[in-house]
Design a protein around this motif. Structure first.
Motif, PDB file in Angstrom:
ATOM      1  N   LEU A   1      -1.840 -13.041  -1.299  1.00 25.89           N
ATOM      2  CA  LEU A   1      -2.008 -12.170  -0.143  1.00 25.89           C
ATOM      3  C   LEU A   1      -3.272 -11.323  -0.264  1.00 25.89           C
ATOM      4  N   GLY A   2      -3.563 -10.870  -1.475  1.00 22.65           N
ATOM      5  CA  GLY A   2      -4.715 -10.005  -1.671  1.00 22.65           C
ATOM      6  C   GLY A   2      -6.030 -10.687  -1.346  1.00 22.65           C
TER       7      GLY A   2
ATOM      8  N   ASP B   1      -3.764 -16.502   8.375  1.00 21.39           N
ATOM      9  CA  ASP B   1      -3.296 -16.864   7.038  1.00 21.39           C
ATOM     10  C   ASP B   1      -2.532 -15.694   6.407  1.00 21.39           C
ATOM     11  N   VAL B   2      -2.978 -14.465   6.680  1.00 22.40           N
ATOM     12  CA  VAL B   2      -2.241 -13.300   6.190  1.00 22.40           C
ATOM     13  C   VAL B   2      -0.843 -13.268   6.800  1.00 22.40           C
ATOM     14  N   LEU B   3      -0.738 -13.503   8.105  1.00 20.79           N
ATOM     15  CA  LEU B   3       0.586 -13.541   8.739  1.00 20.79           C
ATOM     16  C   LEU B   3       1.456 -14.623   8.114  1.00 20.79           C
ATOM     17  N   ARG B   4       0.846 -15.764   7.833  1.00 17.80           N
ATOM     18  CA  ARG B   4       1.593 -16.870   7.231  1.00 17.80           C
ATOM     19  C   ARG B   4       2.098 -16.490   5.837  1.00 17.80           C
ATOM     20  N   ALA B   5       1.252 -15.838   5.057  1.00 16.09           N
ATOM     21  CA  ALA B   5       1.676 -15.423   3.717  1.00 16.09           C
ATOM     22  C   ALA B   5       2.810 -14.408   3.793  1.00 16.09           C
ATOM     23  N   ILE B   6       2.724 -13.486   4.740  1.00 11.57           N
ATOM     24  CA  ILE B   6       3.764 -12.466   4.888  1.00 11.57           C
ATOM     25  C   ILE B   6       5.107 -13.108   5.256  1.00 11.57           C
ATOM     26  N   SER B   7       5.069 -14.079   6.172  1.00 10.51           N
ATOM     27  CA  SER B   7       6.321 -14.652   6.670  1.00 10.51           C
ATOM     28  C   SER B   7       6.929 -15.679   5.727  1.00 10.51           C
ATOM     29  N   ARG B   8       6.073 -16.376   4.950  1.00 11.63           N
ATOM     30  CA  ARG B   8       6.575 -17.487   4.141  1.00 11.63           C
ATOM     31  C   ARG B   8       6.659 -17.187   2.651  1.00 11.63           C
ATOM     32  N   GLU B   9       5.964 -16.165   2.199  1.00 12.47           N
ATOM     33  CA  GLU B   9       5.894 -15.912   0.767  1.00 12.47           C
ATOM     34  C   GLU B   9       6.253 -14.466   0.453  1.00 12.47           C
ATOM     35  N   PRO B  10       7.536 -14.151   0.486  1.00 13.68           N
ATOM     36  CA  PRO B  10       7.970 -12.767   0.278  1.00 13.68           C
ATOM     37  C   PRO B  10       7.555 -12.192  -1.073  1.00 13.68           C
ATOM     38  N   LEU B  11       7.376 -13.049  -2.083  1.00 14.46           N
ATOM     39  CA  LEU B  11       6.947 -12.532  -3.384  1.00 14.46           C
ATOM     40  C   LEU B  11       5.541 -11.935  -3.310  1.00 14.46           C
TER      41      LEU B  11
ATOM     42  N   ALA C   1       4.595  -8.118  -4.340  1.00 13.72           N
ATOM     43  CA  ALA C   1       3.515  -7.820  -5.287  1.00 13.72           C
ATOM     44  C   ALA C   1       2.509  -6.863  -4.676  1.00 13.72           C
ATOM     45  N   PHE C   2       2.217  -7.037  -3.408  1.00 16.99           N
ATOM     46  CA  PHE C   2       1.287  -6.145  -2.714  1.00 16.99           C
ATOM     47  C   PHE C   2       1.856  -4.728  -2.663  1.00 16.99           C
ATOM     48  N   ARG C   3       3.134  -4.619  -2.311  1.00 13.65           N
ATOM     49  CA  ARG C   3       3.782  -3.302  -2.265  1.00 13.65           C
ATOM     50  C   ARG C   3       3.687  -2.597  -3.614  1.00 13.65           C
ATOM     51  N   LYS C   4       3.975  -3.325  -4.669  1.00 11.25           N
ATOM     52  CA  LYS C   4       3.942  -2.720  -6.004  1.00 11.25           C
ATOM     53  C   LYS C   4       2.538  -2.266  -6.373  1.00 11.25           C
ATOM     54  N   GLU C   5       1.542  -3.043  -5.998  1.00 12.39           N
ATOM     55  CA  GLU C   5       0.161  -2.697  -6.336  1.00 12.39           C
ATOM     56  C   GLU C   5      -0.267  -1.404  -5.653  1.00 12.39           C
ATOM     57  N   VAL C   6      -0.047  -1.301  -4.346  1.00 11.89           N
ATOM     58  CA  VAL C   6      -0.500  -0.094  -3.643  1.00 11.89           C
ATOM     59  C   VAL C   6       0.338   1.124  -4.028  1.00 11.89           C
ATOM     60  N   ALA C   7       1.613   0.884  -4.390  1.00 14.88           N
ATOM     61  CA  ALA C   7       2.491   2.013  -4.758  1.00 14.88           C
ATOM     62  C   ALA C   7       2.043   2.699  -6.039  1.00 14.88           C
ATOM     63  N   LEU C   8       1.222   2.045  -6.841  1.00 12.55           N
ATOM     64  CA  LEU C   8       0.730   2.662  -8.073  1.00 12.55           C
ATOM     65  C   LEU C   8      -0.123   3.889  -7.802  1.00 12.55           C
TER      66      LEU C   8
ATOM     67  N   LEU D   1      -7.411  -1.683   3.930  1.00 12.15           N
ATOM     68  CA  LEU D   1      -7.828  -0.311   3.662  1.00 12.15           C
ATOM     69  C   LEU D   1      -6.865   0.393   2.713  1.00 12.15           C
ATOM     70  N   THR D   2      -5.589   0.102   2.842  1.00  9.37           N
ATOM     71  CA  THR D   2      -4.615   0.724   1.944  1.00  9.37           C
ATOM     72  C   THR D   2      -4.792   0.205   0.526  1.00  9.37           C
ATOM     73  N   LEU D   3      -5.024  -1.088   0.385  1.00  6.54           N
ATOM     74  CA  LEU D   3      -5.244  -1.657  -0.946  1.00  6.54           C
ATOM     75  C   LEU D   3      -6.524  -1.101  -1.565  1.00  6.54           C
ATOM     76  N   GLN D   4      -7.606  -1.048  -0.812  1.00  6.92           N
ATOM     77  CA  GLN D   4      -8.848  -0.491  -1.338  1.00  6.92           C
ATOM     78  C   GLN D   4      -8.675   0.978  -1.715  1.00  6.92           C
ATOM     79  N   ALA D   5      -8.021   1.737  -0.856  1.00  9.14           N
ATOM     80  CA  ALA D   5      -7.827   3.164  -1.129  1.00  9.14           C
ATOM     81  C   ALA D   5      -6.983   3.380  -2.378  1.00  9.14           C
ATOM     82  N   SER D   6      -5.964   2.552  -2.547  1.00  9.06           N
ATOM     83  CA  SER D   6      -5.106   2.717  -3.720  1.00  9.06           C
ATOM     84  C   SER D   6      -5.874   2.428  -5.008  1.00  9.06           C
ATOM     85  N   LEU D   7      -6.757   1.435  -4.963  1.00 10.27           N
ATOM     86  CA  LEU D   7      -7.554   1.107  -6.141  1.00 10.27           C
ATOM     87  C   LEU D   7      -8.548   2.221  -6.460  1.00 10.27           C
ATOM     88  N   LEU D   8      -9.199   2.760  -5.449  1.00 10.09           N
ATOM     89  CA  LEU D   8     -10.153   3.842  -5.689  1.00 10.09           C
ATOM     90  C   LEU D   8      -9.434   5.099  -6.164  1.00 10.09           C
ATOM     91  N   ALA D   9      -8.247   5.365  -5.634  1.00  7.52           N
ATOM     92  CA  ALA D   9      -7.494   6.540  -6.075  1.00  7.52           C
ATOM     93  C   ALA D   9      -7.164   6.471  -7.555  1.00  7.52           C
TER      94      ALA D   9
END
Length: 548
Positions: free
Chosen positions: A375-376, A433-443, A447-454, A494-502
């Motif tokens: 997804l990333g 492709d992002v929509l497809r990954a979200i709908s078909r690949e819950p893992l 993983a994305f949720r866990k990454e940004v939650a850090l 933007l959320t992923l980038q912001a979480s990494l910079l934070a």
């Protein structure tokens, strides 16, 4: 004559190390790879920023590839001639291990991160020759679908020897691989391809079932490569095939180069139309599973699109900052003037966010974290590549009319800027492709949720963006979600980038990025950071972006 006295002109860009002058890259190397990798890539950075390497870049783009379809005596040869500067660039890139070497290294190390950092550092000088380098890297996971082929080809693709010329694979010290997917009637819809593949046992190609391919490829990248991954229709559906330029017996495969594409940018690199007429190929994977097989290659080249776009933005930023540090207007250096500081700081935020995201995704490949990279990479490919063209345009404008002429290199960067947003799927293709990954690949979503939650707890603004990820993911599964796909990707990116910079950037950078990209403290164009934000830390952000 007095009128010929030259004043207030910016000196040529000095030799710089593209790693040590870029803290975001150097810090990412140390963080995710370690000191040994840092030292190796720093040496490459010194070479990338040298006057010699810059001269290669200028020459390779001034003297474009030339197609030779026939020999003087009338035989079909289908070769492309390159300026010696192109071969110098390729020798350096291949010699630095930027091709398929990581796929030969043990999983869990730092090979992909190391190579990604090298790709960013070296690409800052010249982008066109990185096309065959990238595809050779990306061929590794696709060839894994045919272990016999992988055993024959991967050692050559991972070699640090650049060995130009059409000869059998067994006679070469190193090899390159290109790709031929798109056709004139299909474009991104490769299922509409009409190239046919007919099983022909006993062909002169080792490594699996032989087929003869017939069709016309509208875009074939790097036609002087030693082999190509090509899609063609079989009785069971689309298949993926490895097509060598030279067969094992030394004869040349049928591979007619009809013309080279006259492109907006990427002019040092040859892209071609190819006619396949009874061309020998070997099946990679299963009949009918060709798209799935070649998508493993596409995923790796999409990562390189992020790396290359981050590097292109960085090259533009360096020229803008260098100009502002030496050019005076209205009684002061441009870099000391608040409005220019606002623009440069805004551009610097974009570059650091792109670079940090690119390195994190490469680190995920090293970790074997396919859920996050799935997804990333799709999110990053859309967003980073999409931001490159307007960012480079703004950097060019910092130089005024001087940015519009060829000498400083920004014009070439501007022509190059849209490429990665188109290559390996345009914006819409990647958003879907992002929509497809979200709908078909819950893992991948988890993983994305866990990454940004850090990064939770950095600020109320970032916490709210992280919390909104679940809402955005749900909206992606609703009827009619396609129309809003780009908004979904923007928020995730933007959320992923912001979480990494934070987590990894200085507070000045992270706070400004979060406030401007997620908190509404930004206008529509670059250079519209809120005045209070800009006045406090703009110069610090600019100086970090390009340390002299």
């Amino acid at each position: 004559m007095p009128t010929h006295a030259v004043t207030n002109q910016v000196p040529p860009l000095p030799e710089v190390n593209t790693v040590t002058s870029q803290p975001a890259l150097a810090e990412g190397l140390r963080r995710w790879a370690g000191p040994a990798a840092h030292d190796e890539i720093t040496a490459l950075g010194a070479r990338a920023g040298s006057a010699e390497a810059r001269s290669w870049a200028v020459q390779a783009n001034a003297h474009e590839p030339v197609l030779r379809t026939h020999s003087p005596t009338g035989e079909r040869v289908d070769e492309v001639d390159f300026h010696p500067a192109w071969h110098s660039l390729m020798t350096a890139a291949v010699g630095a291990g930027l091709t398929a070497e990581p796929w030969t290294q043990p999983q869990g190390g730092d090979a992909h991160l190391r190579r990604a950092a090298g790709f960013i550092a070296w690409s800052e000088n010249e982008q066109g020759h990185l096309c065959p380098v990238s595809m050779t890297y990306a061929a590794g996971p696709a060839l894994a679908a045919n272990p016999t082929l992988a055993a024959r080809w991967l050692p050559q693709l991972a070699s640090r020897s650049y060995d130009f010329g059409l000869r059998p694979l067994a006679d070469k010290r190193g090899a390159l691989v290109g790709m031929g997917m798109t056709e004139k009637q299909g474009g991104s819809d490769v299922r509409a391809n009409t190239t046919r593949a007919v099983r022909t046992p006993g062909g002169p190609v080792e490594g699996g079932d032989s087929y003869r391919l017939t069709g016309h490829k509208w875009f074939c990248s790097a036609p002087m490569s030693d082999g190509f991954l090509v899609l063609a229709q079989t009785e069971a559906g689309v298949g993926c095939f490895l097509v060598p330029r030279v067969l094992d017996d030394g004869s040349r495969n049928s591979f007619a180069l009809q013309r080279l594409k006259d492109k907006l940018g990427n002019r040092s690199n040859a892209s071609s139309e190819v006619e396949l007429d009874g061309t020998w190929g070997v099946l990679v994977g299963d009949e009918g599973r060709g798209i799935r097989t070649i998508l493993d290659m596409v995923a790796a080249t999409r990562l390189d699109c992020i790396l290359g776009s981050a590097s292109t933005m960085r090259a533009a930023l360096v020229r803008a900052v260098h100009h502002a540090r030496h050019r005076s207007a209205f009684g002061a250096l441009l870099v000391d003037q608040p409005l220019m500081q606002n623009v440069l700081a805004d551009l610097a935020l974009e570059v650091e966010a792109a670079t940090t995201l690119a390195l994190r995704l490469a680190h995920a490949v090293d970790e074997g974290d396919t859920a996050l990279s799935r997804l990333g990479v799709a999110v990053g490919k859309y967003w980073v590549c999409k931001r490159t063209a307007p960012m480079v345009a703004e950097a060019l404008e910092c130089l005024g009319g001087n940015g519009y002429v060829e000498e400083n290199g920004l014009a070439r960067l501007y022509r190059e800027a849209p490429l990665n947003s188109i290559w390996e799927g345009s914006g819409n293709v990647n958003a879907l492709d992002v929509l497809r990954a979200i709908s078909r690949e819950p893992l991948s979503v988890e993983a994305f949720r866990k990454e940004v939650a850090l990064a939770h707890g950095h600020s109320a603004v970032l916490d709210a963006a992280i919390a909104r990820v679940d809402e955005v993911v749900r909206s992606a599964a609703e009827p009619g979600a396609q129309a809003g796909a780009r908004r979904v990707v923007e928020h995730l990116a933007l959320t992923l980038q912001a979480s990494l910079l934070a987590r990894h950037a200085p507070a000045e950078v992270a706070d400004a990025f979060v406030a401007s990209r997620l908190g509404g403290a930004h206008g529509v164009t670059f250079g519209t950071l809120e005045a209070g934000l800009s006045a406090g830390h703009a110069r610090t952000i600019v100086d970090r972006a390009f340390t002299a």
